[in-house]
Design an enzyme around this catalytic site. Structure first.
Site, PDB file in Angstrom:
ATOM      1  N   ASP A   1       9.018  -6.810  -5.925  1.00 35.00           N
ATOM      2  CA  ASP A   1       8.273  -7.396  -4.811  1.00 35.00           C
ATOM      3  C   ASP A   1       8.112  -8.881  -5.092  1.00 35.00           C
ATOM      4  O   ASP A   1       8.388  -9.356  -6.203  1.00 35.00           O
ATOM      5  CB  ASP A   1       6.907  -6.720  -4.644  1.00 35.00           C
ATOM      6  CG  ASP A   1       6.432  -6.729  -3.190  1.00 35.00           C
ATOM      7  OD1 ASP A   1       6.712  -7.733  -2.495  1.00 35.00           O
ATOM      8  OD2 ASP A   1       5.800  -5.759  -2.743  1.00 35.00           O
TER       9      ASP A   1
ATOM     10  N   ASP B   1      14.567   7.724   7.626  1.00 36.30           N
ATOM     11  CA  ASP B   1      13.651   7.970   8.734  1.00 36.30           C
ATOM     12  C   ASP B   1      13.733   6.845   9.754  1.00 36.30           C
ATOM     13  O   ASP B   1      13.111   6.914  10.806  1.00 36.30           O
ATOM     14  CB  ASP B   1      12.214   8.098   8.212  1.00 36.30           C
ATOM     15  CG  ASP B   1      11.243   8.522   9.304  1.00 36.30           C
ATOM     16  OD1 ASP B   1      11.506   9.552   9.965  1.00 36.30           O
ATOM     17  OD2 ASP B   1      10.232   7.821   9.522  1.00 36.30           O
TER      18      ASP B   1
ATOM     19  N   GLU C   1      18.180   2.177  16.147  1.00 38.58           N
ATOM     20  CA  GLU C   1      17.477   3.363  16.623  1.00 38.58           C
ATOM     21  C   GLU C   1      16.890   3.203  18.016  1.00 38.58           C
ATOM     22  O   GLU C   1      16.611   4.202  18.703  1.00 38.58           O
ATOM     23  CB  GLU C   1      16.360   3.746  15.656  1.00 38.58           C
ATOM     24  CG  GLU C   1      15.200   2.766  15.610  1.00 38.58           C
ATOM     25  CD  GLU C   1      14.144   3.189  14.591  1.00 38.58           C
ATOM     26  OE1 GLU C   1      12.984   3.329  14.997  1.00 38.58           O
ATOM     27  OE2 GLU C   1      14.493   3.364  13.406  1.00 38.58           O
TER      28      GLU C   1
ATOM     29  N   HIS D   1      12.081   8.538  12.780  1.00 42.23           N
ATOM     30  CA  HIS D   1      10.933   7.648  12.631  1.00 42.23           C
ATOM     31  C   HIS D   1       9.612   8.415  12.739  1.00 42.23           C
ATOM     32  O   HIS D   1       8.705   8.027  13.482  1.00 42.23           O
ATOM     33  CB  HIS D   1      10.986   6.538  13.696  1.00 42.23           C
ATOM     34  CG  HIS D   1      10.356   5.260  13.235  1.00 42.23           C
ATOM     35  ND1 HIS D   1      10.893   4.028  13.506  1.00 42.23           N
ATOM     36  CD2 HIS D   1       9.213   5.020  12.533  1.00 42.23           C
ATOM     37  CE1 HIS D   1      10.115   3.088  12.990  1.00 42.23           C
ATOM     38  NE2 HIS D   1       9.092   3.661  12.395  1.00 42.23           N
TER      39      HIS D   1
ATOM     40  N   THR E   1      12.131   4.620   4.517  1.00 43.26           N
ATOM     41  CA  THR E   1      11.112   4.893   5.537  1.00 43.26           C
ATOM     42  C   THR E   1      10.488   3.589   6.009  1.00 43.26           C
ATOM     43  O   THR E   1       9.430   3.599   6.633  1.00 43.26           O
ATOM     44  CB  THR E   1      10.009   5.820   4.987  1.00 43.26           C
ATOM     45  OG1 THR E   1       9.491   5.254   3.770  1.00 43.26           O
ATOM     46  CG2 THR E   1      10.539   7.218   4.716  1.00 43.26           C
TER      47      THR E   1
ATOM     48  N   ARG F   1      12.180  -0.067   7.408  1.00 44.45           N
ATOM     49  CA  ARG F   1      12.808  -0.528   8.642  1.00 44.45           C
ATOM     50  C   ARG F   1      14.311  -0.307   8.521  1.00 44.45           C
ATOM     51  O   ARG F   1      14.907  -0.506   7.471  1.00 44.45           O
ATOM     52  CB  ARG F   1      12.512  -2.012   8.891  1.00 44.45           C
ATOM     53  CG  ARG F   1      11.061  -2.293   9.276  1.00 44.45           C
ATOM     54  CD  ARG F   1      10.743  -1.756  10.667  1.00 44.45           C
ATOM     55  NE  ARG F   1       9.368  -2.023  11.070  1.00 44.45           N
ATOM     56  CZ  ARG F   1       8.362  -1.175  10.929  1.00 44.45           C
ATOM     57  NH1 ARG F   1       8.576   0.002  10.339  1.00 44.45           N
ATOM     58  NH2 ARG F   1       7.158  -1.476  11.355  1.00 44.45           N
TER      59      ARG F   1
ATOM     60  N   ARG G   1       0.819  -1.206   0.000  1.00 47.24           N
ATOM     61  CA  ARG G   1       0.000   0.000   0.000  1.00 47.24           C
ATOM     62  C   ARG G   1       0.857   1.263   0.000  1.00 47.24           C
ATOM     63  O   ARG G   1       0.573   2.223  -0.721  1.00 47.24           O
ATOM     64  CB  ARG G   1      -0.949  -0.023   1.206  1.00 47.24           C
ATOM     65  CG  ARG G   1      -1.942  -1.179   1.144  1.00 47.24           C
ATOM     66  CD  ARG G   1      -2.720  -1.335   2.434  1.00 47.24           C
ATOM     67  NE  ARG G   1      -3.703  -0.270   2.595  1.00 47.24           N
ATOM     68  CZ  ARG G   1      -3.707   0.604   3.587  1.00 47.24           C
ATOM     69  NH1 ARG G   1      -2.755   0.566   4.508  1.00 47.24           N
ATOM     70  NH2 ARG G   1      -4.639   1.529   3.656  1.00 47.24           N
ATOM     71  N   ILE G   2       1.925   1.278   0.813  1.00 44.22           N
ATOM     72  CA  ILE G   2       2.779   2.468   0.874  1.00 44.22           C
ATOM     73  C   ILE G   2       3.592   2.610  -0.408  1.00 44.22           C
ATOM     74  O   ILE G   2       3.695   3.703  -0.978  1.00 44.22           O
ATOM     75  CB  ILE G   2       3.691   2.416   2.106  1.00 44.22           C
ATOM     76  CG1 ILE G   2       2.857   2.470   3.390  1.00 44.22           C
ATOM     77  CG2 ILE G   2       4.688   3.568   2.085  1.00 44.22           C
ATOM     78  CD1 ILE G   2       3.655   2.239   4.654  1.00 44.22           C
TER      79      ILE G   2
ATOM     80  N   PRO H   1       8.807  -5.042   4.318  1.00 40.65           N
ATOM     81  CA  PRO H   1       8.901  -5.345   5.749  1.00 40.65           C
ATOM     82  C   PRO H   1      10.255  -5.941   6.081  1.00 40.65           C
ATOM     83  O   PRO H   1      10.970  -6.438   5.197  1.00 40.65           O
ATOM     84  CB  PRO H   1       7.775  -6.365   5.964  1.00 40.65           C
ATOM     85  CG  PRO H   1       7.610  -7.024   4.633  1.00 40.65           C
ATOM     86  CD  PRO H   1       7.891  -5.954   3.608  1.00 40.65           C
TER      87      PRO H   1
END
Length: 332
Positions: free
Chosen positions: A173, A257, A262, A294, A231, A233, A153-154, A205
């Site tokens: 993908d 990000d 982190e 983040h 943005t 992981r 979706r992103i 992911p």
């Protein structure tokens, strides 16, 4: 029921407090849940955690001893939770299954355009009344190639924006997304994206197969001047390899990000402390690197969706319902 919400950002707190109905009470704390902060959760049947909580076996055991039976995490990611141990302990665990993809996609583009047009450097100069254009030369995105790594979706929202810029689209993908092919995306091998793309954005992911997906070999193959944005992981990128690529001078810009180490840094004020993470400190020294903590998801629209899902998770737990947000169902 009284719920303890931990790791709550100041802007998030009023949204959480307004969202819970009268039949529930929520106590919000900025403190992140971990083994060291376990006493705060004692006596709370339901605990809502942030993605930077440490929910390993010892912490979960401590929660159970304190009376906790439900963990509802305010994020889609849950790699910080030992789900197998939670199930053995009889804990119910839920998350936010999904939220609007536009916040993250738009933020990825914010990083990309800021890097490409040297916005941070330009703004810093003009504050000092230095209005020269030296070192601020950017490039048109129009007509160039965007590589979208992960077309969920992103990634699809990111690709739609790239199409608006007039870019050629390459995607990678495990499955083809018809929405992306309708945008004109060509699905190719990952190595080809790194060889041909002028802009690469990561939206997959984190799992064993994607850990350090971007390493020394792929970074050595990129086009000169490529802009790389993450943005997703932090551990999708090997930070040591990234440092080497930056020193080699082939990368036009890097927008992060997220960062592999982190935890314990992002979301905290470290201004008066020495930076113990040498890699992060070195990344900060490059003028073509832009790092944010983040915050890609952090819009009022998304936070409201996350909060609403958290309320539903509490109600579903009480009613014994299993939904798309359930990671570990309630024990019979």
């Amino acid at each position: 029921m009284e719920i303890l919400a931990t790791g709550v950002q100041r802007d998030e707190r009023p949204l959480l407090e307004r969202a819970f109905p009268a039949r529930h009470r929520v106590r919000c704390l900025e403190t992140v849940l971990s083994a060291d902060t376990l006493p705060l959760a004692a006596g709370y049947e339901a605990v809502s955690t942030s993605a930077n909580a440490t929910l390993d076996a010892p912490t979960l055991e401590g929660l159970v001893r304190g009376g906790t039976r439900l963990i509802t995490q305010r994020s889609t990611g849950y790699n910080n939770i030992d789900l197998d141990h939670a199930e053995r302990l009889g804990l119910t665990v839920a998350r936010v299954a999904a939220y609007s993809p536009y916040a993250v996609a738009e933020f990825a583009w914010t990083l990309a355009t800021a890097l490409n047009r040297r916005i941070v450097r330009a703004a810093s100069r003009t504050r000092d009344f230095d209005f020269r254009l030296d070192g601020l030369l950017g490039r048109d995105f129009h007509g160039r190639t965007a590589g979208v790594v992960g077309t969920g979706r992103i990634g699809t929202a990111f690709a739609a924006i790239a199409r608006g810029f007039g870019m050629r689209l390459l995607g990678w993908d495990i499955a083809v997304n018809l929405e992306c092919t309708e945008l004109g995306m060509e699905y190719v091998e990952l190595d080809r994206i790194f060889r041909e793309a002028d802009l690469i954005s990561l939206h997959v992911p984190l799992m064993p197969s994607t850990h350090h997906l971007v390493g020394a070999r792929r970074l050595a193959e990129v086009k000169d001047g490529v802009v790389l944005v993450n943005t997703g992981r932090g551990a999708l990128i090997d930070p040591a390899a990234l440092l080497d690529a930056l020193k080699a001078g082939t990368l036009g810009g890097v927008g992060l990000d997220v960062y592999e180490e982190e935890a314990g840094i992002f979301f905290y004020d470290k201004a008066l402390e020495a930076m113990s993470d040498d890699t992060l400190a070195r990344l900060m020294t490059f003028s073509n690197v832009l790092i944010t903590s983040h915050q890609a998801y952090f819009t009022v629209d998304v936070v409201e969706e996350i909060v609403a899902a958290t309320v539903r998770n509490v109600d579903d737990y009480l009613m014994g319902r299993i939904t798309e947000c359930t990671l570990v169902p309630r024990s019979p």
